[in-house]
Design an enzyme around this catalytic site. Structure first.
Site, PDB file in Angstrom:
ATOM      1  N   ASP A   1       0.856  -1.182   0.000  1.00 45.66           N
ATOM      2  CA  ASP A   1       0.000   0.000   0.000  1.00 45.66           C
ATOM      3  C   ASP A   1       0.888   1.226   0.000  1.00 45.66           C
ATOM      4  OD1 ASP A   1      -2.629  -0.768  -0.108  1.00 45.66           O
ATOM      5  OD2 ASP A   1      -2.586  -1.455   1.965  1.00 45.66           O
TER       6      ASP A   1
ATOM      7  N   ASP B   1      -6.016  -4.363   5.571  1.00 44.75           N
ATOM      8  CA  ASP B   1      -6.685  -4.238   6.864  1.00 44.75           C
ATOM      9  C   ASP B   1      -8.202  -4.217   6.759  1.00 44.75           C
ATOM     10  OD1 ASP B   1      -6.713  -1.823   5.661  1.00 44.75           O
ATOM     11  OD2 ASP B   1      -5.640  -0.749   7.243  1.00 44.75           O
TER      12      ASP B   1
ATOM     13  N   ASP C   1     -10.491  -6.018   1.823  1.00 40.32           N
ATOM     14  CA  ASP C   1      -9.202  -6.601   1.463  1.00 40.32           C
ATOM     15  C   ASP C   1      -9.217  -8.120   1.640  1.00 40.32           C
ATOM     16  OD1 ASP C   1      -7.799  -4.386   0.715  1.00 40.32           O
ATOM     17  OD2 ASP C   1      -7.110  -3.928   2.747  1.00 40.32           O
TER      18      ASP C   1
ATOM     19  N   THR D   1     -18.129  22.685   0.565  1.00 41.53           N
ATOM     20  CA  THR D   1     -17.250  23.748   0.055  1.00 41.53           C
ATOM     21  C   THR D   1     -15.904  23.209  -0.387  1.00 41.53           C
ATOM     22  OG1 THR D   1     -16.350  24.170   2.236  1.00 41.53           O
ATOM     23  CG2 THR D   1     -18.288  25.439   1.604  1.00 41.53           C
TER      24      THR D   1
ATOM     25  N   MET E   1     -13.224  23.463   1.112  1.00 46.52           N
ATOM     26  CA  MET E   1     -12.204  24.468   1.410  1.00 46.52           C
ATOM     27  C   MET E   1     -12.158  24.646   2.919  1.00 46.52           C
ATOM     28  SD  MET E   1     -12.807  27.547  -1.279  1.00 46.52           S
ATOM     29  CE  MET E   1     -14.451  27.836  -0.730  1.00 46.52           C
TER      30      MET E   1
END
Lengths: 585, 680
Positions: B307, B518, B522, B381, B383
Site C-alpha cells: 500500500d 486491513d 481486502d 465547500t 475548502m
C-alpha cells in the site's frame, strides 16, 4: 593425452548439430528424411494400431514402456532357447549352449541396454540369435532409453501439461530417424575400415607357424555400429572391441569412441533447446565433461606410470598388460573412460589388468550412476535426477523453495529421486555383499560352470567368491565391478570372474532389471509430476542452473553422492590394492 | 514475563536442558528418522558397554562411544527445546494470566460487575484501568490508554490504544498502563487471539511445512543409503579378513558409530529447531504467523503488493513549495497560506504552517481572537480557511477555490492553473490559496517517500522480487510517486477487485504474491495471496483471511517477513550442505582406522593416532558440531540482500567447501586430546 583432447574437441563440435537434429526429430518438426522414411513411419503406426497424436500420462507412458520391454524380452528369451531349430546357425548351437539361466540373463541384459555378456559369443550364439534375437534390442533398448530422456525433458519444459508425449511415437521416430540413417552410413564406414560383414561360417586356416586356427567371422559391421551408437556394448566376439574384426585400427577406434558419445552428448543440447535455453544444456554437458576428462586423465596417468613393482627389474614402466598395441595406453584408457562413462560396455582393453587407480576410474564412472554422458538417454535422465537432487540440497541456500527450470521441487520429486538412488545403492552393495560371502557346497549345480557345453570341462565353484580369478582386494574389486556394471546397465566386465553359472546369471539379471526400471519409473513419475507444474519466470532471485557454479555443484554432488555411498567398498577394493601396489606387494 | 529478546538466557537454557531429557521418549524421537537411528545406535552401544563391563572388555571405549551417541541425541533435543523455549515461556505466562484474570463487565446502567475472564461473551463491554489486564480480544469504544503488549509481542515499549482510530483493537492478556478504556469484546471464549497464540507458540499444532517434509524425505533416504553402506561393510570386511588371513571384523559399536557419523545428524538434529526459530523470529517482529507454511512461502515471494500510504510514503502529505500567482510575492502567499491553516489541525495543514515558518520565519500571528473566525473544511465547500474581519482567506482544491474567487468577482489567471497542473503531474496535490477575490497562488502538498525505500526496493529487485505499489490516487500521481519510490509497478485507483485480479494474474504466471491489508474488502485478496499480512488494527474479516497478523500494524514489515522466510530456507539448505560435506572427513577418519589391522597399507590414509581414538574423535566431533551450530540454527544464517547467483556462490563456499575441510583439523585436535587424556 593429446588424443584425449582431440577426441573431446570432436565431441564438443558435434554436440550442437546432433542436438539440433534430435530436437527436430522429437519435436515433430519437418525433416529431410521425411520423404524417404515418412511412409515407413506411417506404415508402422498403422500396422501396430498406434495413435501417434495421443498424449500419454506418465502412467500410460510407463505402462507402454513396460509392456514393450517385457514382450521383447520374452521374444528374445524364446528365440535364444530355440536357436537350434532356427536358421543361420552354421556352428549348430542349441539350447545346451544357451541354458535357461543364461538365456534369462542375456535377454534381460540386451533388453536393459546393458549387454552384459555372461556367455562367450563365439561359443554359444548363432548368427540368427546375434542378428535378430539380440540385435533388435540393440535398437529397441536404445530407443527406449532415448524416449525416456525425451519424456523427462518434455516434462521439465512443458507448462501445466497433463501428458509427457507418446511412447510409441518416440520409439518409432528415434529408431527411424536417428538410429537407422546413422547405422546405415556407419556400417559402410566400418566395412571400409576392415570390419567383416558376411554370413559365411568360421574359417579354418593354417597359420605361418603351421598351427590350425579357427577364425570366427560373421555379420560384424552391422552389429558393431549399433552396438556403439546405442551404447549397447555387446560384442560380436568375446574380446569385444579389442578384437581386430570389431575394431581394426586406431582410426576405427576413434570412430567407435565418437559413436558412443554421439547421442548422449547431443541429448544435452536437445534438452537445452527444448527448454528454450541452450545454456541449460551446456551446463549439464560441462558437468559431464569435467567428470569425463578428469577420469580419463587420471586413468591414463595411472597406466602410464605403471606398476612400481616392476621398476626394480628394469622393465617397462607403463602398464601394457591387457592392452592392444594398436591402441596404446591413452587409446585404451580413453576407451575405458568412454565406455564406462557412457554405460556402453564395449571394451578395447581388459580393465581387470589396469593398475588399481587406472581401474578405479572406470569403476567410479559406473558407480556414479552412469551419468558421465551415460547410455543413450539414460545418461541425460540420470544426470537430470542428480540435478534435481543437487538443486534441492543447495537450492535452499538461495532462500527459496528449490526450483529446477522454473519448476518447484516438492516432496514427490525428492521421493522419486531417492527411490532410484536407494535402489542402485542397495542392488550394488547387497549383491556384492552376498557374492563376497555366499557359501554353496563345492559342486552345487547353482554355481557350476557347464564347460562341457562349450567344449571344456565342468567346474563347480562352491562359494560365490570361488568364481574370482584373483584373491584379496583385487577379487573384491572384480565382484564390486560386476554388480556395479550390471546395476548401472553398463555391461562392461572387469573380467576376472566366471559369471556363467545359474546363480550369477540370475543375480546379475536381477541387478540389471533393478538398475533399469527402478530408475526409469521414478524418472517418468517425475516427468509426469513436473509437467503439471507451472513455470515460474526466472529472475535474479532464482537459482541459476545455466552457470559455472551449477556445473561445479553438479560435479560435486555426483562425486560426493557416489563417494559417500561406495567409499567403504572402494576403500576395501581398489584403494587398498593401490596402497599395496605402491607398498611393493 | 520474559521481555528480553536474548536467545541464550540462563532460565531458557535450564529449561531446555530439562526438556532435552524429556524428549528422549522414543515416541517423540521417532518423528525424526535420523535421530531415531542415533537413538537405536545409542541403545545398542550401551548394551555392548554393559557386556564389556561384565566380561572385562574394553568398557572404557564402548562406554565413551555410548556416552557420545547419547549426547548426540540429547544435543539435538536440546536444540529443539531451545528453539521452543522462548515460545513456551511466553505461552506459560499467557496461560497464567488467562486463568487468573478477572474482568470488570460494564452493565448497561453504568454499574460494573466482576466476572471471570473465560465467561465473557462477544459483545460484552469491559472496563479496564491502569494496572488491569485486558481480559479478552476487543475494540476500544471509549477512551485512550497506553497498553503494555509485551505479553504478546515481547516488546516492552507501551503502545497507545484509542477508540475510533486505526489503533482501536486490543488483545486479551495485554496490560493497561495508564488511563481508562472501555472495550467491546469481539471474540468468544476459547477462540481468542490468546488461545490461538498459545497453541502457536507452543508448537502444539505445528505441522511440518511442505519443504520440511521434502527435506525430511531426502534425509531419511540418505540415512538409508548410509545404513546400506554400513551394514554391507560387515560382509565386505569378512571377505577381506578371509582373504588376507588376518585382522578382525569391525565391532558392532564401531559400525553404529560409523553409521551415526555418516547419517546427516547435524541437519537432522537441527531441522525442527530451525523451523521453530524461524516462526519465533517472525514473532519477535511482532508478527503472528498462523503457520510455518506461511513463513516459508514468504521466502518464495516474488511479487510484493505494498500500500502506498504508510508503507511507501509517510502517512501524511507535506507542503514543500509555494508557487505564487503573478503579482504576488512568495512571502505574501506563504503568509496567506499560513493564516488559512492556523486552525487546520490536519497534518497537511500543520505542515503548511511549518513550511511558512521555515522559509520566511513567519511566526504564528497574535490575533485578536474576537475578530477571527475559523472556517472548517466541509464536504460541500471543500475548502477551509479563516475570516479576519472581512478578509476571507481560503485554501482548497483548484475547482473549489476557483468557484470561490469567481463568486467574489475575481478571476484565476492561466498561470496559476498551469502551476496547479504541474504540481499534480509531479505526483503531488495542489492547494490553491485565495484572499477574497485575489488569487494568491498554489501550495504543493507532496507525498513524502520514506527514507531508504528506494534502496530497499533496489535490493528487492536484486533479489528478484517485484514491488508493486497500490494506491487510490489517479494514474498520473501514482506514476510519479512510483518513479520516485523506485517500485517496479503500480496499481492506481485501486479497488479490491483490481487487487484480487492482479494477484491472480501474477499467480497464473507462476509467481508467489505477498500483500498487506486491513479492511474487510481486502479479505478476498488477503486470502488469495500466498502471504497475506493483516494489520492487527484491521477488521476481524481481514485477520481471518490473512495468514499472518502484524501486531504493530506496520505495513513495511512485509519486507522483513520476506527476509525472514528467505533466511529460514537458507539456514536449512546451509546446514544440509554442511552436514553432507562433513561426511567426507568422517569417512577418512573412520574407514582406514577400522581396517588398518586387516590391511596395514591403509596406514597411509590414516591421519589419526589409533583406531579407537579415530572413531571416538569422529563421534565426538559429530556430537559437538550440533551444539556449535545451535546459535546459527536459531538465529539463521546471516542474510544479505543480493542476487541468487551471488548468494549461491557465497553459501556454497561457506557451507560446502568449508564443510568438507573444517572437520579435518577439529577431528585431529580431538584425537590428540583423547590420547593426551589417555581416553583412547
Amino acid at each position: 593425452m593429446l588424443q584425449i583432447v582431440l577426441y573431446f574437441l570432436i565431441i564438443l563440435a558435434i554436440t550442437k548439430p546432433v542436438g539440433g537434429y534430435l530436437f527436430r526429430v522429437f519435436d515433430g518438426k519437418p525433416l529431410l528424411l521425411d520423404r524417404p522414411l515418412g511412409w515407413l513411419e506411417r506404415l508402422t503406426y498403422r500396422a501396430l494400431g498406434i495413435r501417434k497424436d495421443e498424449v500419454q500420462t506418465w502412467r500410460q507412458y510407463a505402462g507402454s514402456l513396460l509392456m514393450f520391454s517385457l514382450i521383447s524380452m520374452v521374444v528374445t528369451y524364446v528365440l535364444l532357447r530355440f536357436q537350434g531349430s532356427l536358421p543361420l546357425n552354421p556352428q549348430g548351437f542349441g539350447s545346451a549352449q544357451m541354458p535357461a539361466h543364461l538365456a534369462f540373463n542375456t535377454a534381460v541384459s540386451f533388453m536393459t541396454n546393458t549387454n552384459w555378456q555372461s556367455y562367450s559369443p563365439e561359443l554359444s550364439v548363432s548368427y540368427f540369435s546375434n542378428m535378430v534375437a539380440l540385435s533388435i534390442h540393440n535398437w529397441a533398448s536404445a530407443a527406449v532409453g532415448l524416449a525416456v530422456a525425451v519424456a523427462l525433458v518434455r516434462g521439465l519444459s512443458q507448462k501445466s501439461a497433463n501428458g509427457i508425449g507418446n511412447f510409441w511415437r518416440d520409439v518409432v521416430r528415434g529408431t527411424l530417424y536417428i538410429f537407422l540413417p546413422i547405422c546405415f552410413i556407419g556400417a559402410f564406414i566400418y566395412v571400409a575400415m576392415g570390419v567383416p560383414q558376411t554370413f559365411a561360417g568360421p574359417k579354418l586356416i593354417t597359420t605361418l607357424e603351421g598351427i590350425k586356427q579357427t577364425i570366427a567371422l560373421g555379420p560384424v559391421a552391422s552389429q558393431e555400429i549399433i552396438k556403439q551408437l546405442g551404447t549397447n556394448g555387446g560384442g560380436f566376439f568375446n574380446a569385444n572391441s579389442a578384437h581386430p574384426f570389431e575394431n581394426p585400427s586406431a582410426l576405427a577406434d576413434l570412430f567407435t569412441k565418437v559413436l558412443i558419445f554421439l547421442i548422449p552428448a547431443g541429448l544435452t543440447n536437445m534438452f537445452g533447446r527444448m527448454f528454450g535455453n541452450q545454456r541449460q544444456g551446456w551446463a549439464v554437458f560441462a558437468a559431464m565433461s569435467v567428470l569425463f576428462l578428469s577420469g580419463a586423465f587420471i586413468s591414463t596417468a595411472a597406466e602410464q606410470s605403471g606398476n612400481p613393482a616392476f621398476a626394480k627389474y628394469g622393465v617397462q614402466t607403463a602398464n601394457m598388460e591387457g592392452k592392444e598395441t594398436r591402441f596404446g595406453i591413452a587409446g585404451s584408457t580413453l576407451f575405458a573412460s568412454v565406455t564406462t562413462g557412457a554405460s556402453c560396455g564395449a571394451v578395447n582393453s581388459m580393465h581387470d589388468s589396469y593398475t588399481p587407480i587406472g581401474g578405479l576410474v572406470p569403476l567410479f564412472n559406473i558407480l556414479s550412476g552412469e551419468v558421465i554422458f551415460g547410455g543413450v538417454g539414460a545418461g541425460l535422465y540420470g544426470m537430470l535426477i542428480i540435478a534435481i537432487l543437487a538443486v534441492f540440497i543447495a537450492g535452499l541456500m538461495v532462500g527459496r523453495t528449490p526450483e529446477y527450470l522454473g519448476k518447484k521441487i516438492g516432496r514427490f520429486e525428492v521421493q522419486m529421486a531417492m527411490v532410484s538412488v536407494l535402489a542402485m545403492a542397495a542392488s550394488i552393495l547387497f549383491m556384492t555383499a552376498y557374492a563376497s560371502l555366499g557359501k554353496l557346497p563345492p559342486n552345487d549345480p547353482l554355481n557350476t560352470y557347464k564347460g562341457s557345453s562349450y567344449g571344456a570341462t565342468d567346474t563347480g565353484y562352491g562359494p560365490l567368491s570361488g568364481n574370482l580369478n584373483n584373491p584379496g582386494a583385487h577379487g573384491f574389486s572384480e565382484t564390486l565391478y560386476t554388480f556395479a556394471s550390471a546395476t548401472g546397465n553398463n555391461g562392461s566386465a572387469f573380467a576376472g570372474i566366471t559369471a556363467n553359472t545359474p546363480i550369477y546369471n540370475t543375480l546379475i539379471g536381477l541387478a540389471m532389471i533393478i538398475g533399469r526400471f527402478f530408475v526409469i519409473l521414478p524418472v517418468l513419475a517425475i516427468a509426469g509430476n513436473m509437467a503439471k507444474k507451472k513455470i515460474a519466470p526466472a529472475s535474479k532471485g532464482t537459482f541459476p542452473t545455466d552457470s559455472g557454479t551449477f556445473t561445479l555443484l553438479l560435479v560435486g554432488v555426483v562425486v560426493i553422492v557416489g563417494a559417500l555411498t561406495f567409499f567403504p567398498a572402494l576403500a576395501l577394493g581398489p584403494i587398498v590394492e593401490h596402497l599395496q601396489m605402491i607398498g611393493g606387494k | 514475563m520474559n521481555q528480553s529478546t536474548s536467545l541464550f538466557q540462563p532460565a531458557l537454557i535450564g529449561r531446555a536442558l530439562k526438556d532435552a531429557f524429556v524428549k528422549l521418549n522414543p515416541k517423540l524421537v521417532a518423528k525424526n528418522p535420523v535421530m531415531f537411528v542415533v537413538l537405536v545406535g545409542s541403545i545398542v552401544t550401551s548394551v555392548f558397554w554393559m557386556r564389556d563391563l561384565a566380561q572385562h572388555g574394553d568398557a572404557l571405549f564402548t562406554g565413551q562411544l555410548a556416552l557420545w551417541l547419547w549426547f548426540t541425541v540429547l544435543f539435538a533435543n536440546f536444540a529443539e527445546a531451545m528453539a521452543e523455549g522462548r515460545g513456551k515461556a511466553q505461552a506459560d505466562s499467557l496461560r497464567k494470566s488467562r486463568t487468573t484474570m478477572m474482568a470488570r463487565r460494564a452493565l448497561g446502567n453504568g454499574k460494573e460487575e466482576l466476572v471471570a475472564a473465560p465467561l465473557l461473551a462477544k459483545g460484552n463491554h469491559v472496563v479496564c484501568e491502569a494496572g488491569d489486564v485486558i481480559p479478552a480480544d476487543g475494540e476500544v469504544i471509549e477512551g485512550i490508554a497506553s497498553v503494555d503488549e509485551s505479553a504478546i509481542t515481547g516488546e516492552s515499549a507501551p503502545v497507545i490504544r484509542e477508540s475510533g482510530g486505526d489503533r482501536s483493537a486490543v488483545t486479551g492478556g495485554t496490560k493497561v498502563l495508564s488511563d481508562r478504556i472501555v472495550i467491546q469484546v469481539t471474540q468468544d471464549p476459547g477462540n481468542s487471539f490468546l488461545d490461538r497464540m498459545i497453541a502457536l507458540v507452543e508448537g502444539a499444532k505445528r505441522q511440518k511445512t511442505p519443504n520440511e517434509i521434502a527435506l525430511s524425505i531426502l534425509l531419511s533416504g540418505l540415512t538409508l543409503v548410509f545404513l546400506f553402506a554400513t551394514v554391507t561393510l560387515l560382509p565386505f570386511a569378512q571377505y577381506a579378513v578371509d582373504q588376507s588371513g588376518h585382522g578382525t571384523l569391525p565391532a558392532v559399536p564401531v559400525l553404529a558409530a560409523l553409521l551415526v557419523c555418516l547419517i546427516p545428524t547435524t541437519i537432522g538434529g537441527l531441522l525442527s529447531a530451525i523451523g521453530i526459530a524461524g516462526m519465533d523470529r517472525v514473532m519477535q517482529r511482532n508478527v503472528l504467523a498462523m503457520s510455518g507454511r506461511a513463513v516459508e512461502a514468504a521466502g518464495d515471494v516474488s511479487t510484493l503488493l505494498l500500500d502506498k500510504t504508510g508503507t511507501i510514503t509517510l502517512g501524511n502529505r507535506e507542503a514543500t513549495t509555494f508557487y505564487p500567482a503573478p503579482g504576488v510575492t512568495e512571502r505574501e502567499l506563504a503568509e496567506a497560506a499560513q493564516l488559512s491553516s492556523l486552525a487546520d489541525e490536519t497534518p497537511e495543514g500543520r505542515s503548511i504552517v511549518v513550511l511558512a515558518k521555515n522559509l520566511f520565519d513567519i511566526r504564528e500571528h497574535d490575533m485578536d481572537r474576537e475578530k477571527v473566525e475559523f472556517v472548517a473544511f466541509t464536504a460541500q465547500t471543500r475548502m477551509s480557511g479563516i475570516n479576519i474581519g472581512n478578509r476571507q482567506i481560503r485554501k482548497g482544491a483548484t475547482e473549489s477555490v476557483k468557484k470561490f474567487i469567481e463568486a467574489n468577482g475575481g478571476t484565476v489567471p492561466i498561470e496559476v492553473l498551469q502551476s496547479a497542473d504541474q504540481v499534480a503531474k509531479a505526483g503531488s496535490t495542489p492547494l490553491v490559496v485565495a484572499d477574497g477575490s485575489r488569487i494568491m497562488g498554489v501550495v504543493q502538498l507532496k507525498d513524502i517517500v520514506k527514507g531508504g525505500m528506494k534502496e530497499r526496493f533496489g535490493q528487492m529487485r536484486e533479489m528478484g522480487i517485484k514491488t508493486v505499489m497500490i494506491t487510490g490516487d489517479n494514474p498520473l500521481t501514482a506514476a510519479a510517486i512510483a518513479a520516485e519510490a523506485g517500485v517496479d509497478d503500480f496499481i492506481a485507483e485501486a479497488t479490491p477487485e483490481q487487487k484480487l485480479a492482479y494477484i491472480r494474474q501474477e499467480q497464473a504466471g507462476g509467481r508467489l504474491v505477498a500483500m498487506t491489508g486491513d479492511g474487510t474488502n481486502d479479505a478476498p485478496a488477503l486470502a488469495q495471496a500466498d502471504v497475506g499480512v493483516a494489520m492487527n488494527t484491521g477488521t476481524q474479516a481481514a485477520k481471518e483471511a490473512g495468514n499472518m497478523v502484524d501486531l504493530d500494524s506496520n505495513p513495511t514489515k512485509l519486507i522483513e517477513i520476506v527476509e525472514i522466510g528467505k533466511q529460514l530456507l537458507m539456514t536449512r539448505g546451509a546446514l544440509t550442505t554442511f552436514s553432507i560435506a562433513n561426511d567426507v572427513a568422517k569417512y577418512f577418519a573412520i574407514i582406514p582406522a577400522m581396517f588398518i589391522v586387516t590391511y596395514p597399507e591403509l596406514q597411509k590414509m590414516n591421519f589419526l593416532s589409533n583406531p579407537k581414538s579415530a572413531v571416538l574423535a569422529a563421534v565426538i566431533f559429530n556430537a559437538l558440531i550440533i551444539i556449535a551450530l545451535i546459535p546459527l540454527a536459531l538465529k539463521g544464517v546471516p542474510y544479505r540482500p543480493m542476487s541468487a547467483a551471488k548468494v549461491l556462490r557465497r553459501n556454497l563456499f561457506l557451507y560446502g567447501i568449508v564443510g568438507v575441510i573444517i572437520p579435518f583439523p577439529f577431528i585431529w585436535i580431538i584425537d590428540k586430546a583423547l590420547v593426551l587424556l589417555k581416553l583412547a
